[in-house]
Design a protein around this motif. Sequence first.
Motif, PDB file in Angstrom:
ATOM      1  N   PRO A  86       2.461   6.136   4.980  1.00  0.00           N
ATOM      2  CA  PRO A  86       3.824   6.482   4.553  1.00  0.00           C
ATOM      3  C   PRO A  86       4.797   5.297   4.625  1.00  0.00           C
ATOM      4  O   PRO A  86       5.696   5.187   3.792  1.00  0.00           O
ATOM      5  N   LEU A  87       4.608   4.399   5.581  1.00  0.00           N
ATOM      6  CA  LEU A  87       5.477   3.229   5.688  1.00  0.00           C
ATOM      7  C   LEU A  87       5.172   2.225   4.579  1.00  0.00           C
ATOM      8  O   LEU A  87       6.078   1.599   4.018  1.00  0.00           O
ATOM      9  N   ARG A  88       3.909   2.103   4.230  1.00  0.00           N
ATOM     10  CA  ARG A  88       3.529   1.242   3.107  1.00  0.00           C
ATOM     11  C   ARG A  88       4.084   1.815   1.805  1.00  0.00           C
ATOM     12  O   ARG A  88       4.574   1.082   0.938  1.00  0.00           O
ATOM     13  N   GLN A  89       4.035   3.141   1.681  1.00  0.00           N
ATOM     14  CA  GLN A  89       4.575   3.787   0.485  1.00  0.00           C
ATOM     15  C   GLN A  89       6.089   3.594   0.399  1.00  0.00           C
ATOM     16  O   GLN A  89       6.636   3.391  -0.681  1.00  0.00           O
ATOM     17  N   ALA A  90       6.761   3.630   1.538  1.00  0.00           N
ATOM     18  CA  ALA A  90       8.216   3.401   1.562  1.00  0.00           C
ATOM     19  C   ALA A  90       8.534   1.991   1.072  1.00  0.00           C
ATOM     20  O   ALA A  90       9.515   1.791   0.343  1.00  0.00           O
TER      21      ALA A  90
END
Length: 188
Positions: free
Chosen positions: A148-152
């Motif tokens: 999710p942090l990479r997607q952000a």
Amino acid sequence: MGQVLVQAPASEPVSLAEAKAQLRVVNADDDQLIASLVTAARRVVEARTGLSLIAQDWLCFRDQWPGDGAIELPVAPLRAVEEIAVFGEDDAKAVIDPAHYFADAASRPPRVLLRGSREWPRPGRAANGIAIRAEAGFGTSPQDVPQPLRQAILLLVAHFYAQRGEEAGSGVPLTLNALLEPYRMVRL
């Protein structure tokens, strides 16, 4: 507590190829711009969550020891406490034996605690008399960073790329908050 970045991440959580795929860019004309947007997006995600994504070294300063002996560190997730030093009145550095303390990396914020009945040595200077060198980050590889942090980061790169040059562009995408919320530290 002040902090200084000593060693920046060796890589970014999102590669240039991943960012270009997100943007559907196939040529190399904007590679330098896109790479800088990835770095900017990582920094935004780190600032909003209080987390270091890829392994990086920090130097954290304190004036005095806390009354309870437990030092909260401003960098997370904690990978290692590399050194704790105290400076005397003459600015001489004295490194504290690691056998005298242990790092609680499971807490957020992470902490350093004394073992047994030991006491922290008193710093000799009034400001920044204590220096703690710590490594923070999820790991050394982009795959160590939660998806999710990479997607952000990818979401922000796309937003920054689309809004470049606009002075009054729209705010950050609403999806960003949903991706970051589980990783934010809440203080009561």
